[in-house]
Design a protein around this motif. Structure first.
Motif, PDB file in Angstrom:
ATOM      1  N   THR A   5      26.911 -14.655 -12.487  1.00 29.19           N
ATOM      2  CA  THR A   5      28.169 -14.738 -11.767  1.00 29.19           C
ATOM      3  C   THR A   5      28.278 -13.463 -10.938  1.00 29.19           C
ATOM      4  OG1 THR A   5      29.156 -15.968 -13.594  1.00 29.19           O
ATOM      5  CG2 THR A   5      30.667 -14.951 -12.023  1.00 29.19           C
ATOM      6  N   TRP A   6      28.544 -13.616  -9.646  1.00 29.45           N
ATOM      7  CA  TRP A   6      28.598 -12.473  -8.731  1.00 29.45           C
ATOM      8  C   TRP A   6      30.039 -12.184  -8.336  1.00 29.45           C
ATOM      9  CZ3 TRP A   6      24.112  -9.875  -7.369  1.00 29.45           C
ATOM     10  CH2 TRP A   6      22.911 -10.492  -7.752  1.00 29.45           C
ATOM     11  N   LYS A   7      30.403 -10.900  -8.368  1.00 29.28           N
ATOM     12  CA  LYS A   7      31.725 -10.459  -7.939  1.00 29.28           C
ATOM     13  C   LYS A   7      31.581  -9.573  -6.703  1.00 29.28           C
ATOM     14  CE  LYS A   7      32.665  -8.927 -12.173  1.00 29.28           C
ATOM     15  NZ  LYS A   7      33.292  -8.281 -13.286  1.00 29.28           N
ATOM     16  N   TYR A   8      32.657  -9.455  -5.959  1.00 32.32           N
ATOM     17  CA  TYR A   8      32.735  -8.559  -4.788  1.00 32.32           C
ATOM     18  C   TYR A   8      31.701  -8.888  -3.718  1.00 32.32           C
ATOM     19  CZ  TYR A   8      35.134  -6.091  -8.525  1.00 32.32           C
ATOM     20  OH  TYR A   8      35.943  -5.777  -9.602  1.00 32.32           O
ATOM     21  N   VAL A   9      31.377 -10.165  -3.575  1.00 33.44           N
ATOM     22  CA  VAL A   9      30.425 -10.592  -2.546  1.00 33.44           C
ATOM     23  C   VAL A   9      31.070 -10.390  -1.177  1.00 33.44           C
ATOM     24  CG1 VAL A   9      29.209 -12.600  -1.594  1.00 33.44           C
ATOM     25  CG2 VAL A   9      29.257 -12.212  -4.069  1.00 33.44           C
ATOM     26  N   LYS A  10      30.293  -9.846  -0.247  1.00 32.71           N
ATOM     27  CA  LYS A  10      30.754  -9.639   1.126  1.00 32.71           C
ATOM     28  C   LYS A  10      29.991 -10.621   2.016  1.00 32.71           C
ATOM     29  CE  LYS A  10      31.219  -4.722   0.129  1.00 32.71           C
ATOM     30  NZ  LYS A  10      30.594  -4.641  -1.181  1.00 32.71           N
ATOM     31  N   PRO A  11      30.636 -11.706   2.441  1.00 32.38           N
ATOM     32  CA  PRO A  11      29.918 -12.693   3.262  1.00 32.38           C
ATOM     33  C   PRO A  11      29.250 -12.031   4.471  1.00 32.38           C
ATOM     34  CG  PRO A  11      32.077 -13.515   2.641  1.00 32.38           C
ATOM     35  CD  PRO A  11      32.022 -12.083   2.207  1.00 32.38           C
ATOM     36  N   LEU A  12      28.056 -12.504   4.790  1.00 31.15           N
ATOM     37  CA  LEU A  12      27.343 -11.971   5.952  1.00 31.15           C
ATOM     38  C   LEU A  12      28.138 -12.262   7.218  1.00 31.15           C
ATOM     39  CD1 LEU A  12      23.693 -13.019   5.043  1.00 31.15           C
ATOM     40  CD2 LEU A  12      24.600 -10.693   5.100  1.00 31.15           C
ATOM     41  N   LYS A  13      28.266 -11.256   8.066  1.00 27.29           N
ATOM     42  CA  LYS A  13      29.034 -11.418   9.302  1.00 27.29           C
ATOM     43  C   LYS A  13      28.246 -12.202  10.342  1.00 27.29           C
ATOM     44  CE  LYS A  13      32.065  -7.638   8.485  1.00 27.29           C
ATOM     45  NZ  LYS A  13      32.095  -6.256   8.261  1.00 27.29           N
ATOM     46  N   ASP A  14      26.936 -12.290  10.137  1.00 27.89           N
ATOM     47  CA  ASP A  14      26.065 -12.981  11.080  1.00 27.89           C
ATOM     48  C   ASP A  14      25.023 -13.752  10.267  1.00 27.89           C
ATOM     49  OD1 ASP A  14      24.122 -13.732  12.911  1.00 27.89           O
ATOM     50  OD2 ASP A  14      23.820 -11.730  13.725  1.00 27.89           O
ATOM     51  N   ASN A  15      24.849 -15.026  10.579  1.00 24.97           N
ATOM     52  CA  ASN A  15      23.878 -15.847   9.850  1.00 24.97           C
ATOM     53  C   ASN A  15      22.450 -15.339   9.970  1.00 24.97           C
ATOM     54  OD1 ASN A  15      25.799 -17.592   8.860  1.00 24.97           O
ATOM     55  ND2 ASN A  15      25.560 -19.073  10.513  1.00 24.97           N
ATOM     56  N   GLU A  16      22.190 -14.516  10.965  1.00 29.18           N
ATOM     57  CA  GLU A  16      20.853 -13.976  11.188  1.00 29.18           C
ATOM     58  C   GLU A  16      20.728 -12.525  10.727  1.00 29.18           C
ATOM     59  OE1 GLU A  16      18.331 -16.022  12.417  1.00 29.18           O
ATOM     60  OE2 GLU A  16      19.877 -17.528  12.119  1.00 29.18           O
ATOM     61  N   GLU A  22      14.869  -7.749   9.024  1.00 25.86           N
ATOM     62  CA  GLU A  22      13.414  -7.882   8.878  1.00 25.86           C
ATOM     63  C   GLU A  22      12.709  -7.563  10.197  1.00 25.86           C
ATOM     64  OE1 GLU A  22      12.599 -11.226   5.465  1.00 25.86           O
ATOM     65  OE2 GLU A  22      13.346 -11.954   7.396  1.00 25.86           O
ATOM     66  N   ALA A  23      13.227  -8.088  11.307  1.00 24.05           N
ATOM     67  CA  ALA A  23      12.613  -7.860  12.615  1.00 24.05           C
ATOM     68  C   ALA A  23      12.692  -6.381  12.999  1.00 24.05           C
ATOM     69  CB  ALA A  23      13.306  -8.720  13.674  1.00 24.05           C
ATOM     70  N   LEU A  24      13.835  -5.775  12.775  1.00 25.89           N
ATOM     71  CA  LEU A  24      14.044  -4.369  13.127  1.00 25.89           C
ATOM     72  C   LEU A  24      13.100  -3.444  12.361  1.00 25.89           C
ATOM     73  CD1 LEU A  24      15.959  -2.447  14.769  1.00 25.89           C
ATOM     74  CD2 LEU A  24      17.320  -2.294  12.686  1.00 25.89           C
ATOM     75  N   ASN A  25      12.820  -3.799  11.101  1.00 26.54           N
ATOM     76  CA  ASN A  25      12.000  -2.943  10.238  1.00 26.54           C
ATOM     77  C   ASN A  25      10.578  -3.459  10.041  1.00 26.54           C
ATOM     78  OD1 ASN A  25      13.904  -0.735   9.133  1.00 26.54           O
ATOM     79  ND2 ASN A  25      15.111  -2.619   9.067  1.00 26.54           N
ATOM     80  N   ASP A  26      10.226  -4.538  10.742  1.00 25.48           N
ATOM     81  CA  ASP A  26       8.887  -5.118  10.673  1.00 25.48           C
ATOM     82  C   ASP A  26       8.460  -5.407   9.231  1.00 25.48           C
ATOM     83  OD1 ASP A  26       6.558  -6.135  11.757  1.00 25.48           O
ATOM     84  OD2 ASP A  26       5.508  -4.209  11.651  1.00 25.48           O
ATOM     85  N   VAL A  27       9.350  -6.094   8.507  1.00 31.20           N
ATOM     86  CA  VAL A  27       9.068  -6.478   7.124  1.00 31.20           C
ATOM     87  C   VAL A  27       9.371  -7.961   6.949  1.00 31.20           C
ATOM     88  CG1 VAL A  27       9.549  -4.197   6.155  1.00 31.20           C
ATOM     89  CG2 VAL A  27      11.386  -5.876   6.251  1.00 31.20           C
ATOM     90  N   GLN A  28       8.753  -8.547   5.943  1.00 33.65           N
ATOM     91  CA  GLN A  28       9.012  -9.939   5.594  1.00 33.65           C
ATOM     92  C   GLN A  28       9.358  -9.962   4.103  1.00 33.65           C
ATOM     93  OE1 GLN A  28       8.583 -12.820   7.773  1.00 33.65           O
ATOM     94  NE2 GLN A  28       9.751 -13.764   6.137  1.00 33.65           N
ATOM     95  N   LEU A  29      10.585 -10.338   3.799  1.00 35.10           N
ATOM     96  CA  LEU A  29      11.021 -10.409   2.401  1.00 35.10           C
ATOM     97  C   LEU A  29      10.758 -11.807   1.857  1.00 35.10           C
ATOM     98  CD1 LEU A  29      14.423  -8.525   2.742  1.00 35.10           C
ATOM     99  CD2 LEU A  29      12.326  -7.666   1.690  1.00 35.10           C
ATOM    100  N   PRO A  30      10.449 -11.903   0.563  1.00 34.30           N
ATOM    101  CA  PRO A  30      10.239 -13.228  -0.045  1.00 34.30           C
ATOM    102  C   PRO A  30      11.521 -14.066   0.005  1.00 34.30           C
ATOM    103  CG  PRO A  30       9.451 -11.482  -1.490  1.00 34.30           C
ATOM    104  CD  PRO A  30      10.209 -10.824  -0.383  1.00 34.30           C
TER     105      PRO A  30
END
Length: 136
Positions: A5-16, A22-30
């Protein structure tokens, strides 16, 4: 998967937001990490204690936020790590300034200690890490 159960979730302001990071830091997360972030950005799980390969009773405070203007963001954390450990992507924090990270080289989850710049292995995947969280 054990239900958290998660509390204090902050919805993402942008779906991307995650893809932009990932693009900015040249990483790919699982996918298990990105899915969790998209659902629980900045949230705190009800079960928060975890063990590493060398220590027990570590505490996860919260997932880092992928919203740039929130208080504890992945952007601030990665700036800290860029100078120390370029192969780590911070995902969550503990109450003492340490980070739970995805290791880009070994593709596993590690706990980075800021005072010593050492890591302790936590699990082979983020899903395994979440499933291993417990209440003290």
């Amino acid at each position: 998967m054990s239900k958290l159960t998660w509390k204090y979730v902050k919805p993402l302001k942008d779906n991307e937001s995650v893809e932009g990071f990932e693009a900015l830091n040249d990483v790919q997360l699982p996918k298990d990490i990105t899915d969790c972030i998209k659902q629980n950005n900045g949230g705190r799980p009800d079960k928060k204690v975890f063990d590493t390969d060398v220590s027990e009773g570590r505490v996860m405070k919260s997932l880092l936020s992928f919203n740039k203007d929130d208080l504890e963001t992945v952007y601030d954390a990665i700036d800290v790590l860029k100078n120390e450990r370029k192969s780590l992507v911070p995902i969550a924090s503990d109450p003492s300034g340490n980070y739970i990270c995805y290791n880009l080289i070994h593709k596993d989850i590690v706990f980075w200690l800021h005072e010593t710049n050492i890591t302790e292995k936590v699990s082979d995947s983020f899903t395994t890490f979440l499933n291993g969280l417990y209440v003290e």
